[in-house]
Design a protein around this motif. Structure first.
Motif, PDB file in Angstrom:
ATOM      1  N   GLU A 107       0.826  -1.210   0.000  1.00 22.27           N
ATOM      2  CA  GLU A 107       0.000   0.000   0.000  1.00 22.27           C
ATOM      3  C   GLU A 107       0.861   1.261   0.000  1.00 22.27           C
ATOM      4  O   GLU A 107       0.630   2.194  -0.784  1.00 22.27           O
ATOM      5  N   ALA A 108       1.852   1.291   0.887  1.00 20.73           N
ATOM      6  CA  ALA A 108       2.699   2.480   0.993  1.00 20.73           C
ATOM      7  C   ALA A 108       3.539   2.680  -0.261  1.00 20.73           C
ATOM      8  O   ALA A 108       3.708   3.814  -0.740  1.00 20.73           O
ATOM      9  N   ALA A 109       4.073   1.595  -0.797  1.00 15.00           N
ATOM     10  CA  ALA A 109       4.904   1.707  -2.000  1.00 15.00           C
ATOM     11  C   ALA A 109       4.080   2.192  -3.189  1.00 15.00           C
ATOM     12  O   ALA A 109       4.545   3.023  -3.987  1.00 15.00           O
ATOM     13  N   LYS A 110       2.863   1.699  -3.328  1.00 11.26           N
ATOM     14  CA  LYS A 110       1.998   2.171  -4.409  1.00 11.26           C
ATOM     15  C   LYS A 110       1.675   3.645  -4.246  1.00 11.26           C
ATOM     16  O   LYS A 110       1.602   4.399  -5.227  1.00 11.26           O
ATOM     17  N   ARG A 111       1.470   4.082  -3.008  1.00 10.74           N
ATOM     18  CA  ARG A 111       1.148   5.485  -2.758  1.00 10.74           C
ATOM     19  C   ARG A 111       2.281   6.400  -3.214  1.00 10.74           C
ATOM     20  O   ARG A 111       2.049   7.511  -3.696  1.00 10.74           O
ATOM     21  N   LEU A 112       3.523   5.926  -3.087  1.00 10.97           N
ATOM     22  CA  LEU A 112       4.680   6.744  -3.466  1.00 10.97           C
ATOM     23  C   LEU A 112       5.153   6.487  -4.891  1.00 10.97           C
ATOM     24  O   LEU A 112       6.048   7.181  -5.381  1.00 10.97           O
ATOM     25  N   GLY A 113       4.584   5.472  -5.546  1.00 11.94           N
ATOM     26  CA  GLY A 113       5.055   5.129  -6.885  1.00 11.94           C
ATOM     27  C   GLY A 113       6.402   4.441  -6.878  1.00 11.94           C
ATOM     28  O   GLY A 113       7.198   4.563  -7.816  1.00 11.94           O
ATOM     29  N   VAL A 114       6.668   3.676  -5.824  1.00 16.87           N
ATOM     30  CA  VAL A 114       7.950   2.988  -5.647  1.00 16.87           C
ATOM     31  C   VAL A 114       7.763   1.493  -5.902  1.00 16.87           C
ATOM     32  O   VAL A 114       6.787   0.891  -5.442  1.00 16.87           O
ATOM     33  N   ALA A 115       8.693   0.886  -6.622  1.00 17.77           N
ATOM     34  CA  ALA A 115       8.634  -0.547  -6.899  1.00 17.77           C
ATOM     35  C   ALA A 115       9.460  -1.327  -5.874  1.00 17.77           C
ATOM     36  O   ALA A 115      10.579  -0.935  -5.542  1.00 17.77           O
ATOM     37  N   VAL A 116       8.894  -2.424  -5.373  1.00 17.81           N
ATOM     38  CA  VAL A 116       9.646  -3.356  -4.531  1.00 17.81           C
ATOM     39  C   VAL A 116      10.311  -4.352  -5.478  1.00 17.81           C
ATOM     40  O   VAL A 116       9.643  -5.170  -6.106  1.00 17.81           O
ATOM     41  N   THR A 117      11.625  -4.257  -5.581  1.00 18.15           N
ATOM     42  CA  THR A 117      12.344  -5.017  -6.608  1.00 18.15           C
ATOM     43  C   THR A 117      12.897  -6.346  -6.129  1.00 18.15           C
ATOM     44  O   THR A 117      13.389  -7.147  -6.925  1.00 18.15           O
ATOM     45  N   GLY A 118      12.840  -6.604  -4.829  1.00 15.81           N
ATOM     46  CA  GLY A 118      13.369  -7.860  -4.315  1.00 15.81           C
ATOM     47  C   GLY A 118      13.641  -7.766  -2.836  1.00 15.81           C
ATOM     48  O   GLY A 118      13.161  -6.875  -2.147  1.00 15.81           O
ATOM     49  N   GLY A 119      14.439  -8.716  -2.339  1.00 24.99           N
ATOM     50  CA  GLY A 119      14.765  -8.746  -0.922  1.00 24.99           C
ATOM     51  C   GLY A 119      14.869 -10.165  -0.409  1.00 24.99           C
ATOM     52  O   GLY A 119      15.322 -11.066  -1.129  1.00 24.99           O
ATOM     53  N   HIS A 120      14.392 -10.392   0.809  1.00 22.23           N
ATOM     54  CA  HIS A 120      14.514 -11.716   1.430  1.00 22.23           C
ATOM     55  C   HIS A 120      13.537 -11.780   2.594  1.00 22.23           C
ATOM     56  O   HIS A 120      13.307 -10.782   3.285  1.00 22.23           O
ATOM     57  N   THR A 121      12.941 -12.941   2.824  1.00 22.32           N
ATOM     58  CA  THR A 121      12.029 -13.147   3.949  1.00 22.32           C
ATOM     59  C   THR A 121      12.361 -14.479   4.601  1.00 22.32           C
ATOM     60  O   THR A 121      12.469 -15.499   3.914  1.00 22.32           O
ATOM     61  N   GLU A 122      12.519 -14.460   5.936  1.00 22.70           N
ATOM     62  CA  GLU A 122      12.785 -15.727   6.627  1.00 22.70           C
ATOM     63  C   GLU A 122      12.352 -15.652   8.074  1.00 22.70           C
ATOM     64  O   GLU A 122      12.205 -14.571   8.656  1.00 22.70           O
ATOM     65  N   VAL A 123      12.135 -16.820   8.654  1.00 21.80           N
ATOM     66  CA  VAL A 123      11.862 -16.965  10.084  1.00 21.80           C
ATOM     67  C   VAL A 123      13.162 -17.377  10.746  1.00 21.80           C
ATOM     68  O   VAL A 123      13.842 -18.297  10.293  1.00 21.80           O
ATOM     69  N   THR A 124      13.521 -16.690  11.834  1.00 20.92           N
ATOM     70  CA  THR A 124      14.812 -16.940  12.470  1.00 20.92           C
ATOM     71  C   THR A 124      14.738 -16.691  13.968  1.00 20.92           C
ATOM     72  O   THR A 124      13.992 -15.821  14.431  1.00 20.92           O
ATOM     73  N   THR A 125      15.520 -17.451  14.716  1.00 14.45           N
ATOM     74  CA  THR A 125      15.604 -17.238  16.164  1.00 14.45           C
ATOM     75  C   THR A 125      16.481 -16.034  16.506  1.00 14.45           C
ATOM     76  O   THR A 125      16.617 -15.688  17.675  1.00 14.45           O
ATOM     77  N   ALA A 126      17.055 -15.395  15.494  1.00 17.41           N
ATOM     78  CA  ALA A 126      17.917 -14.235  15.730  1.00 17.41           C
ATOM     79  C   ALA A 126      17.131 -13.000  16.149  1.00 17.41           C
ATOM     80  O   ALA A 126      17.708 -12.043  16.660  1.00 17.41           O
ATOM     81  N   VAL A 127      15.802 -13.008  15.940  1.00 20.78           N
ATOM     82  CA  VAL A 127      14.979 -11.857  16.339  1.00 20.78           C
ATOM     83  C   VAL A 127      13.832 -12.334  17.210  1.00 20.78           C
ATOM     84  O   VAL A 127      13.386 -13.487  17.124  1.00 20.78           O
ATOM     85  N   THR A 128      13.334 -11.448  18.057  1.00 20.36           N
ATOM     86  CA  THR A 128      12.203 -11.768  18.931  1.00 20.36           C
ATOM     87  C   THR A 128      10.921 -11.088  18.484  1.00 20.36           C
ATOM     88  O   THR A 128       9.849 -11.373  19.015  1.00 20.36           O
TER      89      THR A 128
END
Length: 326
Positions: A107-128
């Motif tokens: 929603e926010a990216a569309k509002r600004l006209g910004v493209a999400v070009t990639g990245g990474h998503t994972e579940v990890t015990t490194a964060v709470t």
């Protein structure tokens, strides 16, 4: 070590002094107060690049993951165009949490006209709790830095100090806020500030006028102005009575013992503008419908970086009490 940003002396010694190889196309390197790197491409094209972690909120993380890093591109006077998002989730996260975060990002990216070009998503015990690390990029033909403020310039702020912190207090700490006497109407108004944390339109509108622009995040406008003064080799004097603090922001910050001038303030644009162009800057902000205030001036270097009323700041570092609540 304390929560939040590293103190400037530690940052300089252990981080900023270790920047890898020298590349002459890198025109603006990492430095205290500078919002984004500037890289010269072929011809008259400049690439602005900035990476930000979003750690100060859970329920608003998707919105902030877009608005906070794109602000740092926009205050360079360059339109943000692309995002790369790394999303780290704790084992306790549910699919519903992912749904909320990614819908907010979309929603926010569309509002600004910004493209999400990639990245990474994972579940990890490194964060709470969920953490988003986002790189924003944009391309332009000119740029503004934090370091350009000059004695005689006038300082303008938009919107309200502490508004990002208030939106987080009203969402992530809603039950505690109610216990501390904050009414439902105040909380609703503060929640709405989450959609007002972008400065893209006003920053781009002032890009050819401002000598310096900055996006105050951790440590609020006090830290942002101290960083601008430090980067520019000047001092800044602010009339506290002119600093805008919305009623809902004042109420929430008071309830949690936080100074609204010293806490997360994404959504505020800080701009140094030549005195003879102030009316022009005001007119552009008025045409956009963006609230603003003229709050101070840039002066030759003194014994302080920033003075707000009678309070002086001598370092480009203000500890943000909001982070102690998590």
């Amino acid at each position: 070590m304390h929560l939040g940003k590293l103190p400037p002396e530690v940052l300089q010694r252990l981080v900023l002094s270790r920047r890898g190889a020298f590349r002459d196309e890198v025109l603006v390197n990492p430095a205290v107060g500078e919002d984004a790197a500037i890289i010269r491409l072929s011809g008259d094209k400049y690439l602005a690049v900035h990476t930000d972690p979003v750690t100060g909120s859970t329920r608003l993380i998707g919105y902030l993951a877009v608005y906070v890093p794109t602000n740092d591109i926009a205050v360079r006077g360059i339109e943000p165009m692309w995002l790369s998002v790394a999303l780290l989730l704790p084992p306790s996260a549910r699919e519903e949490d992912v749904d909320v975060i990614t819908r907010q990002i979309d929603e926010a990216a569309k509002r600004l006209g910004v493209a999400v070009t990639g990245g990474h998503t994972e579940v990890t015990t490194a964060v709470t709790r969920p953490v988003a690390v986002v790189t924003a990029m944009g391309l332009g033909q000119r740029y503004v830095t934090t370091a350009g403020a000059r004695p005689g310039d006038v300082v303008i702020m938009t919107k309200s100090a502490g508004q990002e912190a208030a939106s987080i207090l009203a969402t992530d700490f809603r039950e505690e806020a109610l216990k501390r006497g904050i009414g439902a109407d105040t909380l609703k108004k503060a929640e709405g500030l989450a959609l007002e944390v972008s400065v893209v339109k006003e920053a781009l509108a002032l890009a050819d006028i401002a000598t310096a622009m900055h996006d105050p995040t951790e440590g609020g406008i006090a830290n942002g102005l101290a960083e601008m003064a430090y980067a520019s080799g000047v001092s800044i004097v602010v009339d506290r009575g002119r600093v805008v603090v919305y009623r809902e922001v004042e109420a929430l910050c008071k309830a949690f013992g936080i100074d609204p001038l010293e806490t997360l303030s994404s959504g505020v644009l800080l701009a140094a503008v030549p005195r003879d162009r102030v009316r022009e800057a005001e007119s552009r902000l008025e045409n956009l419908g963006v609230p603003y205030a003229v709050i101070g001036e840039v002066v030759p270097p003194r014994e302080f970086l920033l003075r707000i009323g009678e309070k002086m700041y001598t370092k480009p570092f203000v500890a943000d009490k909001l982070f102690t609540l998590f």
